[in-house]
Design a protein around this motif. Structure first.
Motif, short mmCIF file in Angstrom:
data_model
loop_
_atom_site.label_atom_id
_atom_site.label_comp_id
_atom_site.label_asym_id
_atom_site.label_seq_id
_atom_site.Cartn_x
_atom_site.Cartn_y
_atom_site.Cartn_z
N VAL A 1 -7.97 -0.70 5.39
CA VAL A 1 -7.94 0.71 5.00
C VAL A 1 -9.32 1.29 5.21
O VAL A 1 -10.32 0.73 4.73
CB VAL A 1 -7.52 0.87 3.52
N VAL B 1 1.70 5.06 0.48
CA VAL B 1 1.19 6.22 1.21
C VAL B 1 2.19 7.36 1.08
O VAL B 1 3.39 7.14 0.87
CB VAL B 1 0.96 5.90 2.70
N ARG B 2 1.69 8.59 1.16
CA ARG B 2 2.55 9.77 1.07
C ARG B 2 2.61 10.46 2.43
O ARG B 2 1.58 10.69 3.07
CB ARG B 2 2.03 10.74 0.02
N SER C 1 1.38 15.40 9.15
CA SER C 1 1.11 15.74 7.75
C SER C 1 0.03 16.82 7.70
O SER C 1 -0.72 17.03 8.66
CB SER C 1 0.63 14.50 6.99
N ARG D 1 -9.96 11.08 3.95
CA ARG D 1 -8.54 10.72 3.96
C ARG D 1 -8.41 9.25 4.30
O ARG D 1 -9.01 8.77 5.24
CB ARG D 1 -7.80 11.55 5.01
N ARG D 2 -7.65 8.54 3.50
CA ARG D 2 -7.44 7.13 3.78
C ARG D 2 -6.35 6.98 4.83
O ARG D 2 -5.33 7.65 4.76
CB ARG D 2 -7.02 6.38 2.51
N ARG D 3 -6.63 6.09 5.75
CA ARG D 3 -5.66 5.86 6.81
C ARG D 3 -5.39 4.38 6.92
O ARG D 3 -6.31 3.60 7.10
CB ARG D 3 -6.19 6.38 8.13
N ALA D 4 -4.13 4.01 6.75
CA ALA D 4 -3.77 2.60 6.84
C ALA D 4 -3.64 2.24 8.31
O ALA D 4 -3.03 2.96 9.08
CB ALA D 4 -2.43 2.35 6.15
N LEU E 1 0.87 -1.17 0.00
CA LEU E 1 0.00 0.00 0.00
C LEU E 1 0.91 1.22 0.00
O LEU E 1 1.74 1.38 0.88
CB LEU E 1 -0.89 0.00 1.25
#
Length: 289
Positions: free
Chosen positions: A223, A206-207, A263, A279-282, A204
């Protein structure tokens, strides 16, 4: 074309677990004879395949776990009779595939782990404060600490955990996880989750700020897509947690976890462009609260 190349590469690296079943059976038979016990090894799913490199690196830890089960897990024949068990103990190795992972469970029908002795030893080693209380599940994980052993204080039948830190370290190096369950008087189960192959890793992306990170899918619990307001509400809490799949996780900026600072959440301009502020959060497996 790429998928065909990946499949071809994986086929060349796969070997059946059955190839080493006889070797493990002989090891259990020899360890039982030396310990004066009767132990039978059962291998389920032996036709399943593993990455050759994974299997070669895990064989020594497997052997250690089996010896440990014979010497420290399975009771002596007279003790088993007194507990209403068959004189011959049983160790079962189960192998199965779950998505991008291979799951291997080593289970015995012995006496289980002595949780009280584990807590006592942990306090002696300074792993626990004298007044600190932990659950049985948390106590079981202490046998994976470097140098942890109760064998010097307990009989062979009760002691467990000698060298298990080495097993846990090798599993982590391969990108896997080791989980322990135990029932007093009935036995213990060690479950190892490993990546199906080391040649190809699903991840996955992520930035964090200007950096991109790849989280191995095998270590991601799931996710979730959250509204901006919910994210801000969680982050405003002193000890933020988030429930997902029945588990509680720490809720924090990935940037804080990596040491680069929080972030920046998506701004209003981006929301107007079509992003509803979600917002996607792993949820990383290491984030259990």
């Amino acid at each position: 074309m790429v998928a065909d190349l990946q499949n071809g590469l994986m086929r060349t690296r796969m070997v059946p677990f059955q190839r080493h079943a006889q070797r493990l059976t002989r090891l259990v038979r020899q360890a039982a004879q030396e310990a004066g016990k009767q132990v039978e090894l059962v291998v389920e799913g032996a036709s399943g395949e593993l990455d050759r490199q994974v299997l070669e690196r895990m064989l020594p830890p497997f052997e250690h776990m089996l010896r440990n089960a014979v010497v420290h897990g399975i009771e002596a024949p007279d003790e088993r009779r007194a507990r209403g068990k068959p004189e011959a103990g049983s160790i079962t190795v189960r192998l199965l595939r779950e998505g991008a992972e291979v799951v291997i469970a080593v289970e015995d029908d012995g006496g289980g782990l002595n949780v009280a002795a584990i807590r006592s030893k942990a306090r002696q080693m300074g792993l626990l404060r004298p007044d600190q209380d932990i659950t049985d599940e948390e106590a079981l994980q202490l046998v994976l600490e470097p140098g942890f052993s109760t064998a010097d204080r307990l009989t062979q039948q009760a002691g467990r955990g000698v060298g298990m830190d080495v097993v846990a370290t090798e599993v982590k190096k391969l990108g896997g996880g080791l989980f322990i369950e135990s029932t007093p008087g009935k036995g213990a189960r060690f479950t190892i989750r490993l990546p199906f192959t080391l040649a190809i890793t699903q991840a996955l992306i992520v930035r964090v700020h200007d950096e991109l990170y790849a989280l191995p899918v095998a270590t991601v619990e799931g996710v979730a897509r959250l509204q901006r307001a919910e994210i801000e509400r969680h982050l405003a809490e002193e000890h933020a947690t988030f429930e997902y799949g029945g588990q509680q996780y720490r809720f924090q900026h990935l940037g804080n976890f990596l040491g680069s600072g929080p972030s920046v959440l998506p701004g209003e301009r981006r929301r107007a462009a079509g992003d509803p502020g979600a917002r996607r959060r792993a949820l990383h497996g290491a984030g259990h609260g």
